[in-house]
Design an enzyme around this catalytic site. Sequence first.
Site, PDB file in Angstrom:
ATOM      1  N   LYS A 144     -11.720  -0.614   6.594  1.00  0.00           N
ATOM      2  CA  LYS A 144     -10.501  -0.403   7.373  1.00  0.00           C
ATOM      3  C   LYS A 144     -10.923   0.140   8.743  1.00  0.00           C
ATOM      4  O   LYS A 144     -11.807   1.004   8.812  1.00  0.00           O
ATOM      5  CB  LYS A 144      -9.638   0.597   6.594  1.00  0.00           C
ATOM      6  CG  LYS A 144      -8.498   1.220   7.329  1.00  0.00           C
ATOM      7  CD  LYS A 144      -7.566   1.899   6.319  1.00  0.00           C
ATOM      8  CE  LYS A 144      -6.824   3.060   6.938  1.00  0.00           C
ATOM      9  NZ  LYS A 144      -5.496   3.273   6.368  1.00  0.00           N
TER      10      LYS A 144
ATOM     11  N   ARG B  70       0.420  10.285   0.285  1.00  0.00           N
ATOM     12  CA  ARG B  70       0.740  11.365   1.229  1.00  0.00           C
ATOM     13  C   ARG B  70       1.952  12.160   0.809  1.00  0.00           C
ATOM     14  O   ARG B  70       2.331  13.104   1.492  1.00  0.00           O
ATOM     15  CB  ARG B  70       1.038  10.782   2.612  1.00  0.00           C
ATOM     16  CG  ARG B  70      -0.170  10.251   3.294  1.00  0.00           C
ATOM     17  CD  ARG B  70       0.168   9.741   4.679  1.00  0.00           C
ATOM     18  NE  ARG B  70      -0.746   8.689   4.993  1.00  0.00           N
ATOM     19  CZ  ARG B  70      -0.675   7.926   6.070  1.00  0.00           C
ATOM     20  NH1 ARG B  70       0.295   8.114   6.931  1.00  0.00           N
ATOM     21  NH2 ARG B  70      -1.550   6.974   6.275  1.00  0.00           N
TER      22      ARG B  70
ATOM     23  N   GLU C 245       0.869  -1.184   0.000  1.00  0.00           N
ATOM     24  CA  GLU C 245       0.000   0.000   0.000  1.00  0.00           C
ATOM     25  C   GLU C 245       0.894   1.218   0.000  1.00  0.00           C
ATOM     26  O   GLU C 245       1.589   1.483   0.983  1.00  0.00           O
ATOM     27  CB  GLU C 245      -0.909   0.013   1.242  1.00  0.00           C
ATOM     28  CG  GLU C 245      -1.677   1.333   1.377  1.00  0.00           C
ATOM     29  CD  GLU C 245      -2.370   1.492   2.737  1.00  0.00           C
ATOM     30  OE1 GLU C 245      -2.634   0.481   3.416  1.00  0.00           O
ATOM     31  OE2 GLU C 245      -2.644   2.652   3.115  1.00  0.00           O
TER      32      GLU C 245
END
Length: 211
Positions: free
Chosen positions: A126, A42, A38
């Site tokens: 999640k 960011r 993943e």
Amino acid sequence: MLNELLKRPVIPVIVIEDANDAEPLAEALLKGGMDVIEVTCRTAAAPEALARIKKSFPGMLLGAGTVVTPDQAKMCIDTGVSFGLAPGLNPDTVKFFQDHSTLFIPGVMTPSEIEKGLSLGLKMLKFFPAGAAGGVNMLKNLAAPYGPLGVKFCPTGGVNLDNMQEWLSQPVVSAIGGSWLATKQQIADKQWDVITDQVKAALAKAAELAD
Ligand code: 3PG
């Protein structure tokens, strides 16, 4: 794709500052036996890092994390990621991924958010930020009413080598994610062997539970 992801109990959450590190990082993970990644949206390097991994390691299960803006969602689809994740549940992002037949796992931490996810047809959510939101006990209580509906959770945020088995032992937990597997600093310092060892240690712990 959900079925493929369900076979992988540990997902490394990556913050990458230099796209040149993408290939050696992917190699370090693969060397440790981990073929899922993943890459979080960011950093400015994230789109290029995703594209490089997609190109050089087409067999890897490539995910994009922290997908919070429409531009990021579009970039993910254009890059051809296998799945996306976000810290929160944005129905527009969920729909965008669904329209492109791509698995998306939004973050939740309340019953209302779980129900919103269920109403959008989601089967995997999640749980974020897992540790700060109350840890394993919180998820156990939060998820209990929804057990019969078969929804599964991927806790991230505060998950590490020491507590990963406790999380993975929960029947509602299908996978855990964490940045400890390859930290931002370790990537910047190109500590590929350290990352490989961390991955091996985590997969060994996951395998203990499967036995
Ligand atoms: C995430 O984006 O899933 C989390 O920030 C990862 O949390 P961690 O750094 O505590 O593993």
